[in-house]
Design a protein around this motif. Structure first.
Motif, PDB file in Angstrom:
ATOM      1  N   GLU A 105       0.829  -1.207   0.000  1.00 61.55           N
ATOM      2  CA  GLU A 105       0.000   0.000   0.000  1.00 61.55           C
ATOM      3  C   GLU A 105       0.865   1.259   0.000  1.00 61.55           C
ATOM      4  OE1 GLU A 105      -4.140  -1.045   2.226  1.00 61.55           O
ATOM      5  OE2 GLU A 105      -2.353  -1.127   3.482  1.00 61.55           O
ATOM      6  N   LYS A 106       1.954   1.237   0.767  1.00 57.64           N
ATOM      7  CA  LYS A 106       2.861   2.394   0.791  1.00 57.64           C
ATOM      8  C   LYS A 106       3.501   2.617  -0.581  1.00 57.64           C
ATOM      9  CE  LYS A 106       4.017   2.117   5.716  1.00 57.64           C
ATOM     10  NZ  LYS A 106       5.051   1.744   6.715  1.00 57.64           N
ATOM     11  N   ILE A 107       3.855   1.527  -1.248  1.00 60.32           N
ATOM     12  CA  ILE A 107       4.438   1.635  -2.592  1.00 60.32           C
ATOM     13  C   ILE A 107       3.439   2.269  -3.553  1.00 60.32           C
ATOM     14  CG2 ILE A 107       5.246   0.312  -4.589  1.00 60.32           C
ATOM     15  CD1 ILE A 107       6.385  -1.732  -2.549  1.00 60.32           C
ATOM     16  N   LEU A 108       2.194   1.789  -3.515  1.00 62.91           N
ATOM     17  CA  LEU A 108       1.167   2.315  -4.414  1.00 62.91           C
ATOM     18  C   LEU A 108       0.899   3.791  -4.148  1.00 62.91           C
ATOM     19  CD1 LEU A 108      -1.265  -0.731  -4.319  1.00 62.91           C
ATOM     20  CD2 LEU A 108      -0.040   0.094  -6.342  1.00 62.91           C
ATOM     21  N   ARG A 109       0.854   4.171  -2.884  1.00 62.19           N
ATOM     22  CA  ARG A 109       0.630   5.591  -2.562  1.00 62.19           C
ATOM     23  C   ARG A 109       1.808   6.444  -3.022  1.00 62.19           C
ATOM     24  NH1 ARG A 109      -3.801   6.777   0.471  1.00 62.19           N
ATOM     25  NH2 ARG A 109      -4.877   5.040   1.486  1.00 62.19           N
ATOM     26  N   LYS A 110       3.029   5.901  -2.939  1.00 61.70           N
ATOM     27  CA  LYS A 110       4.192   6.651  -3.432  1.00 61.70           C
ATOM     28  C   LYS A 110       4.163   6.794  -4.951  1.00 61.70           C
ATOM     29  CE  LYS A 110       6.618   8.344  -0.159  1.00 61.70           C
ATOM     30  NZ  LYS A 110       6.740   9.818  -0.071  1.00 61.70           N
ATOM     31  N   LEU A 111       3.562   5.823  -5.631  1.00 58.04           N
ATOM     32  CA  LEU A 111       3.383   5.967  -7.077  1.00 58.04           C
ATOM     33  C   LEU A 111       2.388   7.082  -7.377  1.00 58.04           C
ATOM     34  CD1 LEU A 111       3.377   2.196  -8.027  1.00 58.04           C
ATOM     35  CD2 LEU A 111       4.927   3.912  -8.986  1.00 58.04           C
ATOM     36  N   ALA A 112       1.318   7.169  -6.575  1.00 60.42           N
ATOM     37  CA  ALA A 112       0.380   8.294  -6.723  1.00 60.42           C
ATOM     38  C   ALA A 112       1.090   9.600  -6.391  1.00 60.42           C
ATOM     39  CB  ALA A 112      -0.837   8.088  -5.823  1.00 60.42           C
ATOM     40  N   ASP A 113       1.965   9.570  -5.370  1.00 62.32           N
ATOM     41  CA  ASP A 113       2.754  10.758  -5.022  1.00 62.32           C
ATOM     42  C   ASP A 113       3.648  11.189  -6.181  1.00 62.32           C
ATOM     43  OD1 ASP A 113       1.626  10.481  -2.532  1.00 62.32           O
ATOM     44  OD2 ASP A 113       3.472   9.869  -1.517  1.00 62.32           O
ATOM     45  N   THR A 114       4.146  10.204  -6.937  1.00 59.61           N
ATOM     46  CA  THR A 114       5.007  10.501  -8.089  1.00 59.61           C
ATOM     47  C   THR A 114       4.267  11.379  -9.087  1.00 59.61           C
ATOM     48  OG1 THR A 114       6.146   8.381  -7.794  1.00 59.61           O
ATOM     49  CG2 THR A 114       6.396   9.462  -9.931  1.00 59.61           C
ATOM     50  N   ILE A 115       3.002  11.048  -9.331  1.00 65.12           N
ATOM     51  CA  ILE A 115       2.172  11.884 -10.211  1.00 65.12           C
ATOM     52  C   ILE A 115       1.973  13.257  -9.580  1.00 65.12           C
ATOM     53  CG2 ILE A 115      -0.088  12.138 -11.307  1.00 65.12           C
ATOM     54  CD1 ILE A 115      -0.323   9.078 -11.289  1.00 65.12           C
ATOM     55  N   ALA A 116       1.624  13.264  -8.289  1.00 63.18           N
ATOM     56  CA  ALA A 116       1.324  14.528  -7.604  1.00 63.18           C
ATOM     57  C   ALA A 116       2.535  15.453  -7.587  1.00 63.18           C
ATOM     58  CB  ALA A 116       0.857  14.241  -6.177  1.00 63.18           C
ATOM     59  N   THR A 118       4.961  15.549  -9.651  1.00 63.58           N
ATOM     60  CA  THR A 118       5.227  16.032 -11.017  1.00 63.58           C
ATOM     61  C   THR A 118       4.296  17.173 -11.390  1.00 63.58           C
ATOM     62  OG1 THR A 118       5.945  13.794 -11.640  1.00 63.58           O
ATOM     63  CG2 THR A 118       5.469  15.337 -13.420  1.00 63.58           C
ATOM     64  N   VAL A 119       2.990  17.005 -11.140  1.00 61.44           N
ATOM     65  CA  VAL A 119       2.049  18.062 -11.530  1.00 61.44           C
ATOM     66  C   VAL A 119       2.202  19.291 -10.649  1.00 61.44           C
ATOM     67  CG1 VAL A 119       0.404  16.417 -12.496  1.00 61.44           C
ATOM     68  CG2 VAL A 119       0.116  17.179 -10.141  1.00 61.44           C
ATOM     69  N   LEU A 120       2.776  19.124  -9.463  1.00 61.22           N
ATOM     70  CA  LEU A 120       3.008  20.265  -8.567  1.00 61.22           C
ATOM     71  C   LEU A 120       4.399  20.864  -8.751  1.00 61.22           C
ATOM     72  CD1 LEU A 120       1.346  18.839  -5.320  1.00 61.22           C
ATOM     73  CD2 LEU A 120       0.454  20.688  -6.763  1.00 61.22           C
ATOM     74  N   GLY A 121       5.087  20.452  -9.795  1.00 56.62           N
ATOM     75  CA  GLY A 121       6.382  21.045 -10.136  1.00 56.62           C
ATOM     76  C   GLY A 121       7.502  20.675  -9.175  1.00 56.62           C
ATOM     77  N   ASN A 122       7.371  19.519  -8.484  1.00 51.91           N
ATOM     78  CA  ASN A 122       8.393  19.067  -7.532  1.00 51.91           C
ATOM     79  C   ASN A 122       8.706  20.124  -6.474  1.00 51.91           C
ATOM     80  OD1 ASN A 122       9.143  16.377  -8.663  1.00 51.91           O
ATOM     81  ND2 ASN A 122       9.689  17.623 -10.443  1.00 51.91           N
ATOM     82  N   ASP A 123       7.683  20.863  -6.083  1.00 48.27           N
ATOM     83  CA  ASP A 123       7.854  21.964  -5.130  1.00 48.27           C
ATOM     84  C   ASP A 123       7.557  21.473  -3.711  1.00 48.27           C
ATOM     85  OD1 ASP A 123       7.782  24.283  -3.609  1.00 48.27           O
ATOM     86  OD2 ASP A 123       6.835  25.476  -5.183  1.00 48.27           O
TER      87      ASP A 123
END
Length: 456
Positions: A105-116, A118-123
């Protein structure tokens, strides 16, 4: 550690996030400049990237639902076995299965974080703004079907907008959907509400904004019962919270929803130097031999190990002792446990290596010779001081997420130009997870302290 079916899902999700946009264009590209040659090229690229994100999001949701339901069943079974005083080996097996599910579950959430990310400009300033230090939402208990329906409609209307269900991430704890408008360079946090009461509240609010009649609003609410009025207040507070956070994300200015203070994000950019390509090379080297070691800036030691056959990583502790390093050993994958940590999947490693890392088939272990790092900081005219254990204990009587970093029970203070700063975990996360060079971390601290004088 993880089963082959789950690893196949991981590979598919990563390909959708990292490669789908590039691999499905109608035109050939030799460099990224080809993408921006025409508006049509750019629009197609963004649309394809977002389509890949949508496919990845759907797979993440499906897997989180399956794992969440399985986790609940296993927890119930463990309680039954403990109550019945079942065989300890059987209970241990179920507990091990539970830990594997939590890891997945932590891995999957980190994959969702990867998208987030990116769209937030790695800020990182935006990432931290969205995290409220509360447990993640059980998505099977949330309004997931409604969220996905809205997400689908937003994407169908304009695929240069990407809608992300926030409940599948580790850190977005404001709003139900994050919508990023690529060409408008803006983000929006949407709070979704279902039910007849919420629909009535929406009608009252919409009518108010249309007519701007305070008296009508007052009489409409006064005729409602206490339960409705409290629901109305909650609705307004949640909507306001989302609007305030959206304003801060997009403009860098706004009111903090915790303190109520007006804040401003400093837009100064400082480019740090990284050693992620060194780690990438080391991961490739252990395909031929079982280990690879390096020392970064003469103070940060790194060992990369192929652990698929033998636990050779145990040699790292012996290496630490031989060079008299007493800092804790940091395992790269431990940052899966940190909601606001930079996602491991954004590093320039191969997809296969990323899968091996989260499976434990390869390991990246690191530690820091703190004294040598202090010398690097001092060579850059920074003053470094260890607070006493008593001072540190007095300062750290706060929630865990607000505590200063402790080295052997002592906080670290860095000073430049009369301005001082206590170091927190984030500084070390940058070195051990984002792979910022220790020397560059010194330049970063110096720049931050120099800039602080301007805004004080």
């Amino acid at each position: 550690m993880l089963d082959s079916n789950f690893n196949k899902e991981l590979k598919s999700i990563m390909n959708y996030i990292l490669n789908y946009g590039i691999n499905n264009l109608s035109y050939k590209i030799n460099t990224y400049k080809d993408i921006s040659k025409t508006d049509d090229n750019k629009t197609e690229f963004i649309s394809k990237v977002h389509l890949g994100y949508m496919k990845a999001q759907n797979l993440i949701v499906q897997n989180l639902l399956l794992l969440g339901n399985k986790r609940v069943r296993i927890k119930k079974q463990i309680k039954v076995y403990r109550r019945e005083r079942a065989d300890k080996a059987l209970i241990q097996k179920y507990e091990n299965d539970l830990q594997i599910i939590i890891h997945k579950e932590k891995i999957l959430r980190k994959l969702a974080d990867t998208i987030a990310w990116t769209v937030l400009g790695n800020d990182i300033t935006v990432v931290r703004r969205l995290y409220k230090h509360i447990p993640p939402v059980e998505i099977f208990n949330s309004n997931l079907n409604h969220d996905l329906e809205v997400v689908g409609k937003i994407f169908e209307e304009d695929n240069t907008h990407f809608p992300l269900v926030t409940d599948i991430t580790s850190f977005i704890q404001v709003g139900d959907i994050l919508v990023k408008d690529y060409f408008g360079h803006s983000a929006q946090l949407i709070e979704l509400k279902e039910g007849s009461v919420n629909e009535e509240i929406e009608e009252i609010i919409n009518d108010y904004f249309t007519n701007r009649c305070d008296r009508k609003l007052y009489y409409e609410l006064s005729e409602k019962d206490t339960k409705f009025q409290k629901q109305f207040e909650r609705y307004i507070k949640q909507q306001q919270k989302g609007l305030n956070t959206t304003e801060i994300i997009n403009s860098g200015k706004g009111k903090d929803d915790v303190t109520g203070l007006n804040i401003r994000t400093v837009n100064d950019v400082f480019y740090t130097q990284h050693f992620d390509t060194v780690i990438k090379k080391m991961l490739e080297e252990v395909n031929k031999k079982n280990y690879s070691i390096r020392t970064i800036d003469d103070c940060l030691i790194v060992g990369v190990y192929n652990t698929s056959k033998i636990p050779i990583y145990r040699g790292f502790e012996a290496w630490k002792q031989s060079v008299e390093v007493d800092f804790p050993t940091i395992n790269l994958v431990q940052f899966l446990d940190s909601p606001v940590a930079h996602p491991i999947f954004l590093h320039p490693f191969s997809i296969d290596d990323k899968i091996k890392l989260v499976n434990g088939d390869k390991m990246v272990l690191m530690s820091l010779d703190v004294r040598k790092w202090f010398e690097i900081l001092e060579s850059k005219d920074l003053e470094v001081k260890l607070l006493t254990k008593k001072q540190t204990a007095r300062m750290n009587t706060v929630p865990d997420h607000s505590k200063a970093f402790e080295y052997n029970g002592q906080a670290i203070e860095v000073k430049f130009g009369g301005i001082s700063q206590i170091l927190f975990d984030g500084i070390f996360e940058r070195m051990f997870n984002q792979f910022v060079r220790p020397s560059s971390m010194g330049d970063y601290l110096k720049q931050g302290l120099s800039s602080a004088k301007t805004y004080l």
